[in-house]
Write an enzyme that holds these catalytic residues in place. Structure first.
Site, short mmCIF file in Angstrom:
data_model
loop_
_atom_site.label_atom_id
_atom_site.label_comp_id
_atom_site.label_asym_id
_atom_site.label_seq_id
_atom_site.Cartn_x
_atom_site.Cartn_y
_atom_site.Cartn_z
N SER A 146 0.83 -1.20 0.00
CA SER A 146 0.00 0.00 0.00
C SER A 146 0.86 1.25 0.00
CB SER A 146 -0.90 0.02 1.25
OG SER A 146 -1.51 1.28 1.43
N TYR A 159 -1.48 -0.41 10.15
CA TYR A 159 -1.60 -0.77 8.73
C TYR A 159 -0.37 -0.33 7.94
CZ TYR A 159 -3.49 -0.85 3.97
OH TYR A 159 -3.69 -1.08 2.64
N LYS A 163 2.38 -2.75 6.04
CA LYS A 163 2.56 -2.69 4.59
C LYS A 163 3.98 -2.25 4.23
CE LYS A 163 -1.44 -4.06 3.03
NZ LYS A 163 -1.54 -5.40 2.38
#
Length: 262
Positions: A146, A159, A163
């Protein structure tokens, strides 16, 4: 012809999180490029719908439901895919994610869960797939990372950290798996999947995201699927350990979560 290098005829792919969104689009795109595809996610109904789309383009599909939050289930998937479809050439680690949270609400277990779901599971499937990929003469692994793995923004601690780890995992594994297996990642920006349902249903939020994206729009799952086909096919035969940006050109989060100062 150069377009032939984007074909994956006669190859077998396994795609995680394949019931909808990017995973479903990638699975269908690989089938359109000539691959048979093993599909995995929790929802068997969604996988069945994607499998029908694959069969309509003349390719085989295997539906393999699994709880991919468990690395053991992810590891078993390689053998299940090869057993159903006869070989394994391509792995797409698409499953992943973590909810945004303020810093003080992010517990250590949130980080642990994010790393397991986004990194450990990808490693479990990739590691288990290696013998099958080598038996087939080599292969390609594509990890879905991401933009939040390389930019800063409030609320994305778990998150974004996971990533970022997946992106660097890809760089390091590129050395470990060379020269017979290639591994690359895609740093995905804002894409119109179910994760953005709230944004897509709000003119204000959608407008904010579009305005914060140099290309002026939210991505489509097929934008990412096209990159998956490239990285899985002979078109990228001289590419490994790389992270390809498919993010509309953004260099900062294009949605303000409105989290206040501490």
């Amino acid at each position: 012809m150069i377009v032939d290098r984007f074909r994956v005829d006669g190859r077998v792919a396994v795609v995680t999180g394949a019931g909808r969104g990017i995973g479903a689009a990638a699975a269908v795109a690989l089938a359109e490029a000539g691959a048979d595809v093993a599909l995995s996610a929790r929802s068997e109904d969604q996988l069945g719908e994607v499998a029908e789309r694959i069969r309509k383009v003349g390719r085989r599909a295997a539906v393999l439901p699994a709880d991919l939050s468990d690395p053991a289930a992810a590891a078993e998937l390689a053998g299940r895919a090869a057993g159903e479809l006869g070989r394994l050439d391509i792995v797409v680690n698409n499953v992943g994610g973590a909810l945004p949270r303020p810093f003080l609400d992010t517990e250590p277990e949130h980080l642990e869960n994010a790393f397991q779901f986004n990194v450990a599971n990808a490693h479990a499937l990739t590691r288990a797939a290696v013998p099958f990929l080598l038996e087939a003469g080599g292969g390609a692994v594509v990890n879905i990372s991401s933009v939040m793995g390389r930019v800063g923004g409030r609320g994305y601690l778990a998150y974004g950290s996971a990533k970022a780890a997946l992106a660097h995992y890809t760089r390091l594994a590129g050395f470990d798996l060379a020269p017979r297996i290639r591994i690359n990642a895609i740093a995905v920006g804002s894409v119109a999947t179910s994760a953005l349902d709230i944004v897509m249903s709000s003119d204000e939020l959608r407008g904010q995201m579009e305005a914060g994206t140099p290309l002026g729009r939210i991505g489509d799952p097929e934008d990412v699927a096209a990159a998956v086909v490239y990285l899985a096919s002979p078109a990228s035969a001289y590419v490994t350990g790389s992270v390809l940006r498919v993010d509309g050109g953004i260099d900062a989060p294009n949605l303000d979560l409105g989290l206040p100062d501490l």
